[in-house]
Design a protein around this motif. Sequence first.
Motif, PDB file in Angstrom:
ATOM      1  N   VAL A  24      35.510  14.907  -0.986  1.00  0.00           N
ATOM      2  CA  VAL A  24      34.730  13.614  -1.327  1.00  0.00           C
ATOM      3  C   VAL A  24      35.299  13.276  -2.595  1.00  0.00           C
ATOM      4  O   VAL A  24      35.381  14.029  -3.582  1.00  0.00           O
ATOM      5  CB  VAL A  24      33.215  13.728  -1.451  1.00  0.00           C
ATOM      6  CG1 VAL A  24      32.592  12.424  -1.550  1.00  0.00           C
ATOM      7  CG2 VAL A  24      32.694  14.343  -0.074  1.00  0.00           C
ATOM      8  N   SER A  73      35.073   9.883  -5.361  1.00  0.00           N
ATOM      9  CA  SER A  73      33.848   8.942  -5.507  1.00  0.00           C
ATOM     10  C   SER A  73      34.388   8.184  -6.717  1.00  0.00           C
ATOM     11  O   SER A  73      34.893   8.784  -7.834  1.00  0.00           O
ATOM     12  CB  SER A  73      32.711   9.219  -5.434  1.00  0.00           C
ATOM     13  OG  SER A  73      31.731   8.303  -6.012  1.00  0.00           O
ATOM     14  N   ARG A  87      26.282  15.812  -1.496  1.00  0.00           N
ATOM     15  CA  ARG A  87      27.416  14.889  -0.776  1.00  0.00           C
ATOM     16  C   ARG A  87      28.395  15.694   0.122  1.00  0.00           C
ATOM     17  O   ARG A  87      28.636  15.521   1.249  1.00  0.00           O
ATOM     18  CB  ARG A  87      27.862  13.959  -1.592  1.00  0.00           C
ATOM     19  CG  ARG A  87      27.048  13.033  -2.185  1.00  0.00           C
ATOM     20  CD  ARG A  87      26.135  12.163  -1.116  1.00  0.00           C
ATOM     21  NE  ARG A  87      25.548  10.885  -1.712  1.00  0.00           N
ATOM     22  CZ  ARG A  87      26.069   9.621  -2.039  1.00  0.00           C
ATOM     23  NH1 ARG A  87      27.527   9.426  -1.852  1.00  0.00           N
ATOM     24  NH2 ARG A  87      25.217   9.020  -2.687  1.00  0.00           N
ATOM     25  N   LEU A 111      28.705  16.677   4.066  1.00  0.00           N
ATOM     26  CA  LEU A 111      30.025  16.272   4.838  1.00  0.00           C
ATOM     27  C   LEU A 111      30.299  17.515   5.791  1.00  0.00           C
ATOM     28  O   LEU A 111      30.941  17.391   6.950  1.00  0.00           O
ATOM     29  CB  LEU A 111      30.958  16.178   3.713  1.00  0.00           C
ATOM     30  CG  LEU A 111      32.614  15.907   4.670  1.00  0.00           C
ATOM     31  CD1 LEU A 111      32.805  14.668   4.908  1.00  0.00           C
ATOM     32  CD2 LEU A 111      33.457  16.237   3.340  1.00  0.00           C
ATOM     33  N   ALA A 122      36.244   9.903   1.683  1.00  0.00           N
ATOM     34  CA  ALA A 122      36.205  11.368   2.398  1.00  0.00           C
ATOM     35  C   ALA A 122      37.297  12.066   3.393  1.00  0.00           C
ATOM     36  O   ALA A 122      37.861  11.011   3.982  1.00  0.00           O
ATOM     37  CB  ALA A 122      34.798  11.512   3.023  1.00  0.00           C
TER      38      ALA A 122
END
Length: 372
Positions: free
Chosen positions: A7, A9, A17, A21, A330
């Motif tokens: 991920v 961001s 998070r 996933l 992602a």
Amino acid sequence: MCRIGAVKSLTPIPPSRALRLMLPQQEGHDNSGFAMVMQDLDGAFAHSKDKPLLSMACTPRGEQLVNAYMEERGFAPVAQWTPDVDRRPGLNIAAMPRYVFRNYDYPEVYRYRTREEREDLLLDTRLALRALLAGRDGAADEGYVYSFWPDVLTLKEIGDPADIAAYFRLWEDNGRLTARNIVTQCRQNTNYAIVRYAAHPFFLQGYTLCANGENTLFSRNRDFQKSLHRGYAGFESDSQCLLYTLHYVLRELRWPLPYYKHVITPLPLADMRERPDGEALICLRESLAHLEINGPNALIALLPDGRMLTCCDAKKLRPLVVGRNGGMAAVASEVCGLNAVLPERDAGTDIYPGGRDMVVIDNELEVRQWRQ
């Protein structure tokens, strides 16, 4: 087969998070472990981003050995995050007694050295600490040192990923442990011995990589890489060769990023000859033939500058998908992982890289697809 994910961001995010996933992809991994590398840290490490961060799991004696070694060589501790672990019975985790995530200031003599000299110091220190904890028989008797690098934290553990997350309270988004980049895998290295060093992702001098697949040219890669760089060590997993090749092509040879793909999965000779850079590609293949990979593979890598890349073997024998929304991107083995963390994205813009593709996500979340 295993599953991989990452991920990226624009704002700091917690490890939960990355776990969200990975967990929907559970049928593709065996719940034997969880590991992650976090880069561009915030929270507890927001004010120490320029200080090297030691990530280590060890025994009490191992911590004493490391403390003495670091003090003797002039490393001064400046900050530390100590996980408030959940020791309730019944959690499936082979926990170590101690976990150390500690920032150090450089020894006085290195504070005004070049960046390259400081980076060599950090590599040599990590290798020395690994040997120090290994014991006389080479086994990691007293602990494991995963990374020692500014703005990078590494955690590796054996057990069920959900229970590991509960043990370290990674489900609790309290803001203490956050980062803009997280690369993860939910599987121990079950092709070989269960060794924490073998768990993906792997890290070396700012480069992070995890992979899903088999490298049938492992022995050829390993034997060649051992002569290239002192940092190419361990080889507990065949996928480590992919990291070492990335490091060698980009950091040591200083070739442009697309040529990493040309090294691990070179084009057929006839196709090379038709390209403007064909002569360079032919020379590259002839000189680095022992770095070519074979077998089903998909990888995710994170570069020192924060860019994230992903690509597959030339035959596309492992699944891979890239998606994004306005604030997050992602990469996952399966689209169900993207659906869990990016449910409101436009799935029509998802990218499924082919065998000759490389996808790069920059720090503004611009996604670029490049083809050999």
